[in-house]
Design a protein around this motif. Structure first.
Motif, PDB file in Angstrom:
ATOM      1  N   PHE A 245       0.829  -1.215   0.000  1.00 41.27           N
ATOM      2  CA  PHE A 245       0.000   0.000   0.000  1.00 41.27           C
ATOM      3  C   PHE A 245       0.861   1.262   0.000  1.00 41.27           C
ATOM      4  O   PHE A 245       0.550   2.241   0.674  1.00 41.27           O
ATOM      5  CB  PHE A 245      -0.951   0.008   1.206  1.00 41.27           C
ATOM      6  N   GLY A 246       1.946   1.219  -0.741  1.00 46.73           N
ATOM      7  CA  GLY A 246       2.867   2.349  -0.711  1.00 46.73           C
ATOM      8  C   GLY A 246       3.034   3.018  -2.067  1.00 46.73           C
ATOM      9  O   GLY A 246       3.758   4.006  -2.179  1.00 46.73           O
TER      10      GLY A 246
ATOM     11  N   THR B 244       6.562  -3.790   7.492  1.00 43.92           N
ATOM     12  CA  THR B 244       5.248  -3.225   7.225  1.00 43.92           C
ATOM     13  C   THR B 244       4.452  -3.085   8.536  1.00 43.92           C
ATOM     14  O   THR B 244       4.734  -3.778   9.525  1.00 43.92           O
ATOM     15  CB  THR B 244       4.498  -4.085   6.193  1.00 43.92           C
TER      16      THR B 244
ATOM     17  N   GLY C 106       1.382   2.324  16.032  1.00 44.15           N
ATOM     18  CA  GLY C 106       2.090   1.112  16.439  1.00 44.15           C
ATOM     19  C   GLY C 106       3.597   1.273  16.412  1.00 44.15           C
ATOM     20  O   GLY C 106       4.145   1.966  15.560  1.00 44.15           O
TER      21      GLY C 106
END
Ligand code: SAH
Length: 461
Positions: free
Chosen positions: A307-308, A331, A412
């Motif tokens: 998703f980059g 990731t 996170g």
């Protein structure tokens, strides 16, 4: 940063040193190493100090300190064991805007002396701003072990060839690259081996054959989810090499701190509905900078290929034959799961894991819900905060049990990591009760329940 680091040129300059004992002697040795001329004022003086000062053309006066001692000096150092005298010197010097150092009294200093690793002309100064001198000395000890004594000679070689290299290359970037190659290659090896003359000859040959041209390249680097210790060694190396960096919102400050200090930084951050720079413009900018001969770091959060849009960014480079490297990063799914104590797979309850975009276009995601609702798998939704309610609803609607455990991990792997745990039936309410902004990752599946068993893990989050 409470103190700004400077290196002060003292060669041939007068420095006032008040005091004549051990501590004054230690200070004197350092100041003399830097070529200062010492005016020592003291009531009594150690023999060693007296000799040091006399031999170096300084002066010793055996009397009380007087404010006029500050005339014509560039620095005052107070090393007496009488607090009132030290205070007086500090006050007098400050009144004259003269830098003053009072030994062991940071509050009286305007300048403090760092722990020093001396490989002159390479000098490393380490300071804790007076807060943790023992730590600063430990760092120095580490560096002392790390840096071969021959670094001083290596710096000498750089100094001898400085002008010649300057004449050969027209731009600063070219010179820097040449030096990086020299200082990490066979020429440096010769210096470490003590073969300075051979090193000089080799460097001359390199300089002769070096072409005055530049070739840019692009490093597409995954910066991980936030904790800088999760960077790969390769990422760190390329971050130190790049001349310009394009970074986005997900790259943490701590990671950005590790990019070479003098690299140009361009923020191309992307946030839902706030695109600082549209994707085609970023692609074009990467190409333009590389064509100017720059070494360009494209630093992305997590992994560049998850998703980059990393693939799109290098497509244009490939078309234009610009060399590039892609460096994977940790990731968000791996980082958040590990730091929240949730294994993503488990022999008993999750034989597969899926990474899914939760960015639900037009609020009507094109996801195959019946497939996602099947048991025995862990689902990890990226960009799912806004769509959380709908995600939970669709999964239950298509057959996943309402009590399936869910964890939402915010920020996170950073010191601000927050974990909210619930079930498909109530996670949305639970998250709403908290002030959650993101970035957030949503983990759905039985594995989330294992978290409570891994007590020592959950204690952290
Ligand atoms: N390439 C990135 C993902 C980019 S998409 C990667 O591999 O991690 C952006 C999404 O990643 C965010 O919306 C969020 O869902 C997730 N994400 C990235 N960093 C995160 C973090 N530190 N904590 C939680 N989620 C994170």
């Amino acid at each position: 940063m409470d103190y700004f680091p400077f290196f002060m040129r003292l060669r041939g300059q007068r420095v006032l040193l008040v005091g004549g004992g051990d501590i004054a002697t230690r200070k004197a040795r350092l100041l003399l190493k830097a070529g200062a001329t010492l005016n020592v004022v003291t009531l009594a003086i150690d023999n060693e100090l007296e000799e040091l000062v006399q031999n170096s053309g300084g002066s010793v006066q055996l009397r009380e300190y007087q404010p006029c001692d500050l005339d014509n000096v560039v620095l005052a150092v107070a090393a007496t064991d009488t607090a009132s005298v030290n205070e007086q010197i500090s006050a007098d010097a400050r009144a004259r805007h003269l830098p003053v150092n009072v030994v062991d009294s940071p509050e009286l200093c305007t300048v403090i002396t760092p722990a020093i690793v001396d490989r002159s002309p390479l000098v490393i100064a380490i300071s804790s701003g007076g807060e943790a001198p023992v730590l600063a000395r430990m760092v120095r000890a580490k560096l002392e072990r790390l840096l071969p004594a021959s670094y001083g000679r290596l710096a000498g070689l750089a100094s001898r060839f400085r002008e010649a290299v300057k004449a050969k290359f027209t731009t600063g970037d070219q010179r820097r690259r040449f030096w990086e190659r020299i200082l990490e290659g066979p020429v440096a090896e010769r210096v470490y081996a003590g073969q300075d003359a051979q090193a000089d000859r080799l460097l001359e040959a390199e300089l002769e054959s070096a072409r005055d041209e530049v070739g840019g390249e692009v490093y597409l680097v995954g910066g991980g989810p936030g904790d800088p210790e999760l960077l790969t060694l390769k990422a760190l190396r390329l971050m130190q090499q790049a001349e310009v960096v394009l970074y986005d919102r997900l790259v943490s400050n701590e990671v950005l701190e590790l990019v070479r200090r003098d690299a140009d930084r361009i923020y191309v951050g992307k946030k839902r509905s706030d695109h600082s720079m549209e994707q085609p413009a970023i692609n074009q900018l990467l190409l333009d900078l590389a064509q100017q001969g720059k070494r360009v770091l494209r630093l992305k959060g997590g992994d560049p290929f998850i998703f980059g849009r990393g693939g799109e960014e290098i497509e244009l480079l490939a078309e234009n034959r610009i060399p590039f490297q892609v460096v994977p990063g940790i990731t968000a799914a791996s980082g958040c799961a590990a730091y929240a104590g949730i294994p993503l797979t488990h022999r008993d309850c999750a034989q597969s894991v899926r990474f899914i975009t939760g960015h639900l276009k037009n609020d009507n995601p094109n996801l195959s819900w019946p497939e996602l609702a099947l048991p025995g798998q862990t689902l990890v939704f990226y960009m799912g905060l806004l769509g959380l309610e709908q995600i939970a609803h669709e999964l239950v609607e298509h057959g996943r049990a309402p009590h399936t455990p869910v964890a939402l991990v915010e920020k996170g792997t950073t010191s601000a990591q927050t974990v909210v745990v619930g079930e498909l039936s109530n996670i949305n309410t639970k998250v709403k009760e908290r002030d959650i902004k993101g970035p957030t990752l949503i983990i759905v599946g039985e594995v989330v329940a294992l978290r409570s068993r891994l007590d020592w893990f959950s204690a952290k989050a």
